[in-house]
Design an enzyme around this catalytic site. Structure first.
Site, PDB file in Angstrom:
ATOM      1  CG  HIS A  81      -1.783  -1.221   1.344  1.00  0.00           C
ATOM      2  ND1 HIS A  81      -3.071  -1.228   0.854  1.00  0.00           N
ATOM      3  CD2 HIS A  81      -1.576  -2.456   1.847  1.00  0.00           C
ATOM      4  CE1 HIS A  81      -3.620  -2.427   1.075  1.00  0.00           C
ATOM      5  NE2 HIS A  81      -2.726  -3.196   1.668  1.00  0.00           N
TER       6      HIS A  81
ATOM      7  CG  HIS B 136      -8.352  -8.672   3.521  1.00  0.00           C
ATOM      8  ND1 HIS B 136      -7.428  -7.795   4.034  1.00  0.00           N
ATOM      9  CD2 HIS B 136      -9.032  -9.145   4.595  1.00  0.00           C
ATOM     10  CE1 HIS B 136      -7.540  -7.746   5.349  1.00  0.00           C
ATOM     11  NE2 HIS B 136      -8.523  -8.556   5.727  1.00  0.00           N
TER      12      HIS B 136
ATOM     13  CG  ASP C   8      -1.030  -6.263   3.891  1.00  0.00           C
ATOM     14  OD1 ASP C   8      -1.270  -5.257   3.194  1.00  0.00           O
ATOM     15  OD2 ASP C   8      -1.845  -6.736   4.709  1.00  0.00           O
TER      16      ASP C   8
END
Ligand code: DOR
Ligand code: ZN
Ligand code: ZN
Length: 419
Positions: free
Chosen positions: A59, A176, A284
């Site tokens: 991210h 997810h 992640d």
């Protein structure tokens, strides 16, 4: 192709044990054998050379979330950890669920990235899946089967419908998978209980039941043996679930708050028993600022940074002879390339010329040597081996702590139609 190679890596020990010089030109490996003199060279004697890693789950933030991270800081952090391709997730602000937001994201990355990048499309019942594919989305997801920080959950009918469209395109859906119980959540212990390993496994089952058309699925960050044993398709595990557990942290330590949650020390050890079933290790990387993480536990956002420490932590395991160098290459470079349809990095002519060159001595992780804007790491004090040099598209882009901005490629998906 020019006539002159750009760079030679000399005395590289290949996975089979053979030692060779690897010649790089125009972003590709052109020869593995012995190289002529007179070309800029890096001597890799006594070093461990890995193909550049693809971190298929990061991210990168940016925009209104630039205090957490932006493309410059996030990709510098990636390179310093031996990652040469990052795959950005679509739960940005605004989310990447329409082509115009997607194009803005690509242009931000083009302007500021220090490594190659791919960008995924979000998935909601409103998302124009085909248009996102044509816009260049590399894959679809992570799709939140449970709410998480900055991610709204999708309903089962909406997921079923989206999987039909994604399957028709021949694309990949990344999921997810969690189920969340309601209740007050003041500690890491309650966080683990409200998003339990058993409910993660049930979520995997429900996702599989939604997939009536056999769409290609990739399960993100599975955190438990039960979920791994239930999943079909490709399986991703994070460094934080492999190296951290909630019972080693103070119960109210929100720096350890992440979804899916850190599990018990026993479950963490059990996760390693599935090592051979894990297709991909991805970080992640979900940076939040220290100020945000210092909020009372219940209000603090979930997420742990990790793009820079993933390969270094794994390399320390190689030195301890717990895993092999080949394991790292497969799970962080070869398999993600295959799953995403990206040209692999490696030692064979035609391969993408991305490499990271590591010493054989571990050091202790400290926040002050890391490059993420978030300014903290949960791995403080742990053993790690960081690369000394990183090569991107045949050029040195990271050299003993110094950066040179190289040629960064946008890894668009197979459906891309240039505008
Ligand atoms: O802990 C998490 N943080 N899990 C997610 O799924 C999202 C991520 C984020 O974007 O902060
Ligand atoms: Zn997630
Ligand atoms: Zn994520």
């Amino acid at each position: 192709m020019g006539v002159c190679p750009d760079l030679v890596l000399t005395n590289v020990t290949l996975p089979g044990g053979r030692v060779a010089d690897i010649t790089l030109q125009d972003g590709r490996v052109t020869h593995a054998g012995s190289a002529p003199g007179g070309i800029p060279a890096i001597d890799c004697s006594g070093m461990l050379v890995l193909p550049g890693a693809i971190d298929m789950h990061v991210h990168m933030r940016g925009g209104v979330q630039s205090a957490k991270e932006d493309w410059t800081s996030g990709t510098k952090s990636a390179l310093a950890g031996g990652v040469t391709v990052v795959i950005d997730q679509p739960n940005t602000i605004p989310p990447l669920t329409d082509p115009s937001n997607f194009f803005n994201r690509v242009s931000d990355a083009r302007d500021h990235s220090y490594c190659h990048f791919g960008i995924n499309s979000g998935v909601t019942d409103q998302t124009p899946i085909q248009q996102m594919w044509k816009a260049g989305a590399l894959a679809f997801g992570e799709t939140f089967f449970a709410p998480s920080s900055y991610g709204d959950a999708i309903t089962e009918p909406a997921l079923s419908g989206a999987l039909v469209k994604i399957q028709e395109l021949g694309a990949l859906a990344t999921i997810h998978a969690e189920e969340v119980l309601s209740g007050s959540d003041p500690t890491l212990v309650t966080h683990n209980a409200l998003r339990s390993a058993r409910d993660e496994m049930l979520a995997v089952q429900r996702v599989l039941a939604c997939n009536k058309v056999n769409c290609r699925l990739h399960f993100c960050h599975l955190s438990s043996v039960q979920a791994i044993d239930t999943a079909r398709g490709s399986i991703e595990v994070t460094p934080h679930h492999l190296f951290l557990s909630f019972d080693k942290l103070k119960p109210t330590d929100a720096y350890g708050k992440v979804n899916p949650p850190l599990r018990s020390e026993q479950e963490r050890k059990n996760l390693w028993t599935r090592w051979n079933r894990i297709d991909v290790i991805a970080s992640d990387h979900a940076p939040h600022t220290c100020a945000e993480k210092q909020a009372p536990f219940e209000q603090a956002p979930s997420g742990i940074p990790g793009v820079e420490t993933m390969i270094p932590l794994l390399m320390a395991e190689v030195l301890k002879k717990r895993i092999s160098l080949t394991d790292i290459m497969m799970k962080t470079s070869h398999n993600p390339a295959e799953i995403l349809g990206i040209r692999p990095a490696g030692f064979t002519p035609g391969d993408r010329a991305d490499f990271a060159i590591f010493p054989t001595v571990p050091i202790s992780i400290t926040t002050d040597r890391l490059h993420s804007k978030c300014g903290w790491t949960p791995y403080e004090g742990m053993d790690a081996v960081f690369p000394e040099n990183v090569i991107l598209a045949g050029n040195i882009v990271f050299e003993s702590g110094e950066y040179h901005r190289g040629t960064c490629e946008w890894m668009n998906g197979a459906g891309y139609v240039p505008r």
